[in-house]
Motif scaffolding. Structure first.
Motif, PDB file in Angstrom:
ATOM      1  N   ALA A 270       0.940   4.022  -3.007  1.00 35.47           N
ATOM      2  CA  ALA A 270       0.624   5.424  -2.737  1.00 35.47           C
ATOM      3  C   ALA A 270       1.772   6.332  -3.163  1.00 35.47           C
ATOM      4  O   ALA A 270       1.558   7.423  -3.708  1.00 35.47           O
ATOM      5  CB  ALA A 270       0.315   5.612  -1.255  1.00 35.47           C
TER       6      ALA A 270
ATOM      7  N   ASP B 130       1.667   6.542  -6.887  1.00 32.55           N
ATOM      8  CA  ASP B 130       0.525   7.376  -7.245  1.00 32.55           C
ATOM      9  C   ASP B 130       0.894   8.853  -7.161  1.00 32.55           C
ATOM     10  O   ASP B 130       0.606   9.643  -8.069  1.00 32.55           O
ATOM     11  CB  ASP B 130      -0.637   7.051  -6.310  1.00 32.55           C
TER      12      ASP B 130
ATOM     13  N   TRP C 248      -4.651   3.413   2.842  1.00 32.65           N
ATOM     14  CA  TRP C 248      -4.885   4.547   1.951  1.00 32.65           C
ATOM     15  C   TRP C 248      -5.864   5.557   2.531  1.00 32.65           C
ATOM     16  O   TRP C 248      -5.768   6.752   2.240  1.00 32.65           O
ATOM     17  CB  TRP C 248      -5.393   4.042   0.601  1.00 32.65           C
TER      18      TRP C 248
ATOM     19  N   SER D 232      -0.187   9.662   1.822  1.00 31.83           N
ATOM     20  CA  SER D 232      -1.560   9.505   1.380  1.00 31.83           C
ATOM     21  C   SER D 232      -1.609   9.525  -0.144  1.00 31.83           C
ATOM     22  O   SER D 232      -0.948  10.351  -0.775  1.00 31.83           O
ATOM     23  CB  SER D 232      -2.441  10.636   1.920  1.00 31.83           C
ATOM     24  N   PRO D 233      -2.383   8.640  -0.751  1.00 27.33           N
ATOM     25  CA  PRO D 233      -2.569   8.732  -2.202  1.00 27.33           C
ATOM     26  C   PRO D 233      -3.382   9.961  -2.551  1.00 27.33           C
ATOM     27  O   PRO D 233      -3.985  10.594  -1.680  1.00 27.33           O
ATOM     28  CB  PRO D 233      -3.326   7.436  -2.532  1.00 27.33           C
TER      29      PRO D 233
ATOM     30  N   ALA E 181       0.829  -1.204   0.000  1.00 32.12           N
ATOM     31  CA  ALA E 181       0.000   0.000   0.000  1.00 32.12           C
ATOM     32  C   ALA E 181       0.867   1.259   0.000  1.00 32.12           C
ATOM     33  O   ALA E 181       0.572   2.243  -0.695  1.00 32.12           O
ATOM     34  CB  ALA E 181      -0.929  -0.007   1.208  1.00 32.12           C
TER      35      ALA E 181
ATOM     36  N   ARG F   6      -6.842  -0.705   1.670  1.00 34.78           N
ATOM     37  CA  ARG F   6      -7.834   0.365   1.725  1.00 34.78           C
ATOM     38  C   ARG F   6      -7.739   1.121   3.054  1.00 34.78           C
ATOM     39  O   ARG F   6      -7.901   2.348   3.103  1.00 34.78           O
ATOM     40  CB  ARG F   6      -9.234  -0.218   1.576  1.00 34.78           C
TER      41      ARG F   6
ATOM     42  N   GLY G  86      -7.299   5.282  -2.914  1.00 37.55           N
ATOM     43  CA  GLY G  86      -6.067   4.746  -3.470  1.00 37.55           C
ATOM     44  C   GLY G  86      -6.004   4.938  -4.965  1.00 37.55           C
ATOM     45  O   GLY G  86      -6.877   5.571  -5.571  1.00 37.55           O
TER      46      GLY G  86
END
Length: 283
Positions: free
Chosen positions: A79, A82, A127, A142-143, A75, A124, A148
């Motif tokens: 992120a 992203d 995110w 944080s995305p 994750a 999830r 996400g």
């Protein structure tokens, strides 16, 4: 109809050239495969490098073997990618079909589907900015979106396809158009039954090789090697690979009639000239 490219297992420097060339258009996204036991660069690291040399094109894992990874760090990596790409990262995930990838990292192949569901719940939570456990802080960054990055699934069975409505944004349907209609209808129905707003993103993917005879021969040889663990499937896939302009156009048109949003062109040869040859079919 938006087109994307799925690139073969090739040298990392050549992958950067593919990304830069594809970024010039008309492609919507470029997809990178994932394996553990193979001579390929690690997918998320390679996508980060591709993000650094592109400005427009969406960067997609296809398909990331999530069950061989630890979910909190996965994750965090996603992120980061992203944010690094300015929201251009698409996380395409699946459960994988090769037991050796799982043996290499000590993961349980037999429960990989259940493992993926467990991972998605954890990811999830990460995110969304919630602590993973009561005695640990928030895992960042944080995305750009609290849900996400864009999340797609490669799946074929009804239970696996149901993950799209439960967790994701859409389907990457790696099949010939004549094999895809039922899956696309099921995904749409599951989406509505789950009460999701809007509609799922539906992407069809076909295997292609466009160029001189050497390009086609290399593509078929690469496919036979890659799917060598399932010889009958490998032979069928190599036989069904589309190698003519007319054949590729017909497949794109057939997917258009099925109502997909995009079509990915899966390249199996490292002939970079295919980028321009295939782009000419976009119209």
């Amino acid at each position: 109809m938006d087109l994307g490219l799925a690139v073969p297992f090739i040298d990392h420097e050549l992958l950067l050239s593919w990304a830069q060339r594809a970024d010039q258009g008309p492609y919507r996204r470029i997809g990178l495969p994932d394996r553990v036991v193979d001579d390929n660069p690690e997918t998320l690291v390679m996508l980060a490098a591709m993000a650094a040399v592109t400005t427009r094109i969406r960067l997609q894992s296809e398909i990331l073997l999530a069950p061989v990874r630890e979910p909190v760090m996965l994750a965090k990596q996603c992120a980061t990618l992203d944010r690094l790409s300015g929201g251009r990262f698409t996380l395409g995930v699946g459960i994988g079909a090769r037991e050796e990838d799982f043996r290499a990292v000590g993961a349980d192949f037999s429960r990989r589907g259940q493992r993926l569901d467990e991972q998605l719940a954890v990811m999830r939570r990460v995110w969304s900015g919630l602590p993973v456990t009561a005695d640990a802080g928030v895992v960042g960054p944080s995305p750009l979106d609290a849900r996400g990055p864009q999340l797609l699934f490669d799946a074929f069975t009804p239970n696996a396809l149901a993950r799209i409505a439960r967790w994701g944004e859409g389907l990457l349907c790696a099949a010939l158009p004549e094999q895809a209609g039922g899956m696309l209808q099921l995904v749409r129905r599951q989406w509505q039954e789950a009460g999701r707003i809007g509609k799922p993103l539906l992407i069809g993917q076909i295997n292609v090789a466009l160029g001189p005879e050497a390009t086609v021969d290399q593509a078929r040889a690469n496919m036979l090697r890659y799917y060598g663990f399932a010889p009958a499937f490998a032979e069928l896939s190599a036989m069904e690979m589309i190698t003519t302009e007319d054949g590729i156009r017909q497949a794109i048109d057939a997917y258009r009639e099925l109502g997909v949003d995009e079509v990915m062109l899966g390249c199996w040869s490292d002939d970079i000239g295919q980028i321009d040859r295939l782009a000419a079919l976009a119209g």
